[in-house]
Motif scaffolding. Structure first.
Motif, PDB file in Angstrom:
ATOM      1  N   ALA A 149       0.845  -1.198   0.000  1.00 49.26           N
ATOM      2  CA  ALA A 149       0.000   0.000   0.000  1.00 49.26           C
ATOM      3  C   ALA A 149       0.878   1.244   0.000  1.00 49.26           C
ATOM      4  O   ALA A 149       1.792   1.373   0.825  1.00 49.26           O
ATOM      5  N   THR A 150       0.615   2.165  -0.937  1.00 49.88           N
ATOM      6  CA  THR A 150       1.382   3.406  -1.021  1.00 49.88           C
ATOM      7  C   THR A 150       0.517   4.656  -0.921  1.00 49.88           C
ATOM      8  O   THR A 150       1.059   5.746  -0.695  1.00 49.88           O
ATOM      9  N   GLY A 151      -0.805   4.539  -1.113  1.00 52.58           N
ATOM     10  CA  GLY A 151      -1.663   5.714  -1.111  1.00 52.58           C
ATOM     11  C   GLY A 151      -2.878   5.531  -0.229  1.00 52.58           C
ATOM     12  O   GLY A 151      -3.409   4.419  -0.106  1.00 52.58           O
ATOM     13  N   PHE A 189      -9.996   4.708   1.324  1.00 51.08           N
ATOM     14  CA  PHE A 189      -9.510   4.180   0.062  1.00 51.08           C
ATOM     15  C   PHE A 189      -8.003   3.939   0.146  1.00 51.08           C
ATOM     16  O   PHE A 189      -7.266   4.753   0.729  1.00 51.08           O
ATOM     17  N   ILE A 190      -7.572   2.837  -0.445  1.00 51.04           N
ATOM     18  CA  ILE A 190      -6.169   2.426  -0.384  1.00 51.04           C
ATOM     19  C   ILE A 190      -5.686   2.139  -1.798  1.00 51.04           C
ATOM     20  O   ILE A 190      -6.369   1.452  -2.570  1.00 51.04           O
ATOM     21  N   ALA A 191      -4.513   2.660  -2.136  1.00 46.31           N
ATOM     22  CA  ALA A 191      -3.893   2.402  -3.439  1.00 46.31           C
ATOM     23  C   ALA A 191      -2.775   1.384  -3.269  1.00 46.31           C
ATOM     24  O   ALA A 191      -1.903   1.538  -2.411  1.00 46.31           O
ATOM     25  N   THR A 192      -2.816   0.351  -4.090  1.00 47.77           N
ATOM     26  CA  THR A 192      -1.783  -0.688  -4.090  1.00 47.77           C
ATOM     27  C   THR A 192      -1.258  -0.825  -5.523  1.00 47.77           C
ATOM     28  O   THR A 192      -1.807  -1.581  -6.315  1.00 47.77           O
ATOM     29  N   PRO A 193      -0.229  -0.089  -5.878  1.00 42.97           N
ATOM     30  CA  PRO A 193       0.268  -0.118  -7.256  1.00 42.97           C
ATOM     31  C   PRO A 193       0.911  -1.458  -7.596  1.00 42.97           C
ATOM     32  O   PRO A 193       1.265  -2.250  -6.716  1.00 42.97           O
ATOM     33  N   ARG A 194       1.065  -1.698  -8.871  1.00 39.16           N
ATOM     34  CA  ARG A 194       1.678  -2.942  -9.334  1.00 39.16           C
ATOM     35  C   ARG A 194       3.196  -2.779  -9.358  1.00 39.16           C
ATOM     36  O   ARG A 194       3.841  -2.727 -10.411  1.00 39.16           O
ATOM     37  N   TYR A 247      -3.816  11.524   9.134  1.00 36.65           N
ATOM     38  CA  TYR A 247      -3.763  10.085   8.874  1.00 36.65           C
ATOM     39  C   TYR A 247      -2.410   9.751   8.253  1.00 36.65           C
ATOM     40  O   TYR A 247      -1.908  10.484   7.387  1.00 36.65           O
ATOM     41  N   VAL A 248      -1.846   8.649   8.682  1.00 33.89           N
ATOM     42  CA  VAL A 248      -0.539   8.215   8.194  1.00 33.89           C
ATOM     43  C   VAL A 248      -0.653   6.767   7.731  1.00 33.89           C
ATOM     44  O   VAL A 248      -1.079   5.897   8.497  1.00 33.89           O
ATOM     45  N   LEU A 249      -0.276   6.519   6.490  1.00 30.04           N
ATOM     46  CA  LEU A 249      -0.218   5.156   5.967  1.00 30.04           C
ATOM     47  C   LEU A 249       1.227   4.683   6.054  1.00 30.04           C
ATOM     48  O   LEU A 249       2.113   5.253   5.422  1.00 30.04           O
ATOM     49  N   THR A 250       1.463   3.657   6.848  1.00 31.83           N
ATOM     50  CA  THR A 250       2.811   3.116   7.006  1.00 31.83           C
ATOM     51  C   THR A 250       2.846   1.671   6.543  1.00 31.83           C
ATOM     52  O   THR A 250       1.848   0.945   6.612  1.00 31.83           O
ATOM     53  N   SER A 251       3.987   1.273   6.064  1.00 30.12           N
ATOM     54  CA  SER A 251       4.190  -0.117   5.674  1.00 30.12           C
ATOM     55  C   SER A 251       5.659  -0.454   5.858  1.00 30.12           C
ATOM     56  O   SER A 251       6.503   0.439   6.012  1.00 30.12           O
ATOM     57  N   LYS A 252       5.952  -1.724   5.836  1.00 29.64           N
ATOM     58  CA  LYS A 252       7.344  -2.155   5.839  1.00 29.64           C
ATOM     59  C   LYS A 252       7.779  -2.377   4.396  1.00 29.64           C
ATOM     60  O   LYS A 252       8.176  -3.468   3.980  1.00 29.64           O
ATOM     61  N   PHE A 253       7.700  -1.272   3.642  1.00 29.88           N
ATOM     62  CA  PHE A 253       8.023  -1.340   2.222  1.00 29.88           C
ATOM     63  C   PHE A 253       9.420  -1.896   1.991  1.00 29.88           C
ATOM     64  O   PHE A 253       9.647  -2.675   1.050  1.00 29.88           O
TER      65      PHE A 253
END
Length: 541
Positions: free
Chosen positions: A57-59, A68-73, A365-371
């Protein structure tokens, strides 16, 4: 308690950061791995079509009734690039619902024409004041693997009352480079007139791999492109560090924030420790004449690289998240007040997107991931790897939402916590109704046709034609760049050579800045190109 700042301004004295702990950080949702509400006929067992360890998830965008969540390819195995969850969902890890439905995500099954109304790869999303979702489609599949240019970039605008596409914006080829990757956008409504229903806005779009900003004038349907050395990655900051993990990624401009009061757009590449700014007046002025540079200013230097940027709708405060510090901080250029809002080595490892929606008052709001662990292929599926966090009482609402009477709830919109997202008496004008689940038909002697496999062929052997919207049968075969993160776009001058020595701090502990940028650099800024009205016509809704 005082801590030294994570960002130091370029033109003002150093000020100690405040970390009083008064801002409580709440975990709204969290997932080990992202899962989807697959149709009955989707080949979810095939990792070529769904590999949960490749879905990043990046957006993030927060609406009235949905998140809404964006998950690019970025990699193969991403089934849907835009998803939503109802705001009242119980539990930590809700299943993502493909938005608006699975017919918009056929690119995952390689059965997609570029002329179709659908999405290939979306990095960021934005909702305007008319309750419409702007989805920026980069058109690139597997951008961190083989960088396949599947379709030209575009924007689809969805009416969130009906979940229907009300506008499609195709970019002219003159503003798209061979290795363009459109990753972020700002919808500027500061000069929009209410009677135009947000169809006269300006949109600022980041091109990360072929660094630049693409400007779209929605009212006149004009597009142009500007660039500057500050938008390029800095080789001295190619390697990022998060805890014990190190990774190298030469991304150019990607982080964006908008101070609508001052008319300033803040931006940052991933591979840099600095934040820059440019006025919207300069971006709106059109393509630059030859020999003239974009008036970019150096705002300040951070303690490490970062990707997510945000801004308060009012007050001028900007929010950022240095990767190495695993923290979210704020800085107000008007008052020079710095503050560490939250710091957590587990929950804030890679802040990909920071949002301050007017609908939620003072919340960030903060979207975090272990990218980095997705990227390094050392992910632990037993840990929480994606989180939506919320920090209250840090932003100032713009107050413009009250003027949108047709969107305003019937009672004041209260602060939201956990799963208690709505006051019982809040009634939206058009309540969101989740799509009914797609069930397989009753058993018959004939083989049912699926919504994906319209040719009734085995998956992987369907329609592969990539049709461009600029011709009736043009095949998009641009080839794959050998190294997209180091190649410069054709027709632009090379990035200025890096300085031989660039220490972060001097002997006395004060930061060292590079106040001047190369004033002789000029991008190949082309003329405005008017597209056909039919291509970007707004439908009556």
């Amino acid at each position: 308690m005082q801590r030294w700042c994570l960002l130091v301004a370029a033109v003002v004295a150093i000020a100690p950061c405040l970390a009083d702990g008064s801002h409580k950080m709440e975990v709204v949702k969290q997932w080990n791995l992202l899962n989807f509400n697959f149709p009955w006929d989707y080949p979810a067992a095939n990792k070529e079509f769904y590999n949960p360890e490749n879905v990043v998830a990046t957006g993030l965008e927060v609406g009235y009734d949905r998140i809404f969540i964006a998950t690019p390819r970025l990699f193969s195995g991403v089934p849907a690039t835009v998803s939503s969850i109802p705001r009242g969902t119980n539990g930590d890890s809700p299943v993502l619902q493909a938005y608006p439905d699975w017919t918009h995500h056929r690119a995952a099954t390689k059965e997609y024409n570029c002329s179709d109304i659908g999405l290939v790869s979306v990095y960021r999303l934005r909702i305007d004041s008319c309750n419409r979702l702007w989805a920026l489609d980069a058109g690139v599949s597997r951008s961190l693997e083989d960088f396949e240019v599947t379709c030209p970039p575009k924007i689809l605008v969805y009416d969130l009352h009906t979940d229907q596409v009300v506008r499609r914006i195709d970019f002219p080829p003159e503003v798209v480079r061979r290795e363009s990757l459109y990753t972020n956008l700002i919808v500027d409504e500061t000069t929009s007139r209410p009677e135009n229903n947000c169809d006269d806005v300006f949109v600022y779009i980041t091109d990360t791999v072929a660094p630049g900003i693409v400007v779209y004038d929605s009212g006149k349907d004009l597009t142009w492109r500007v660039s500057h050395p500050a938008m390029y990655p800095d080789p001295d900051f190619a390697e990022s560090s998060i805890l014990e993990h190190r990774f190298t990624l030469m991304d150019g401009i990607v982080g964006l924030a908008f101070d609508m009061e001052a008319g300033i757009v803040y931006f940052q590449p991933l591979a840099t420790d600095r934040i820059f700014s440019v006025t919207t007046a300069a971006l709106r002025a059109g393509p630059l004449p030859f020999g003239k540079d974009l008036p970019v200013k150096l705002v300040g230097r951070k303690s490490s690289q970062g990707i997510g940027l945000g801004a308060s709708p009012r007050g001028g405060t900007i929010f950022y998240a240095p990767l190495s510090e695993t923290a979210v901080a704020s800085w107000n250029p008007r008052t020079n007040e710095h503050q560490i809002l939250a710091q957590d080595q587990e929950k804030i490892q890679f802040a990909a997107d920071l949002r301050t929606p007017d609908r939620d008052g003072t919340a960030l709001y903060v979207l975090t991931s272990k990218f980095h662990r997705f990227f390094l292929k050392n992910l632990d599926a037993n840990e929480f790897n994606t989180r939506i966090l919320r920090i209250d009482d840090v932003a100032i609402p713009s107050g413009q939402l009250a003027t949108q009477s047709h969107l305003r709830p019937t009672v004041p919109y209260d602060a939201l916590h956990g799963n208690a997202y709505y006051h019982p008496s809040v009634v939206l004008p058009v309540p969101y109704k989740p799509l009914a689940p797609v069930l397989p038909p009753a058993a018959t002697t004939s083989t049912p046709l699926s919504v994906f496999n319209t040719q009734n062929m085995p998956f992987g052997h369907g329609l592969f034609t990539k049709q461009s919207t600029f011709g009736h049968s043009t095949i998009l075969q641009q080839g794959k760049p050998s190294q997209p993160f180091f190649a410069l776009n054709s027709g632009e001058k090379s990035f200025p050579p890096s300085l031989a020595s660039r220490p972060q701090y001097g002997a006395n502990g004060s930061p060292i800045f590079v106040p001047k940028l190369n004033q002789n650099f000029n991008d190949l800024n082309l003329l405005r190109y008017r597209k056909s009205i039919a291509a970007n016509q707004t439908f009556v809704h």
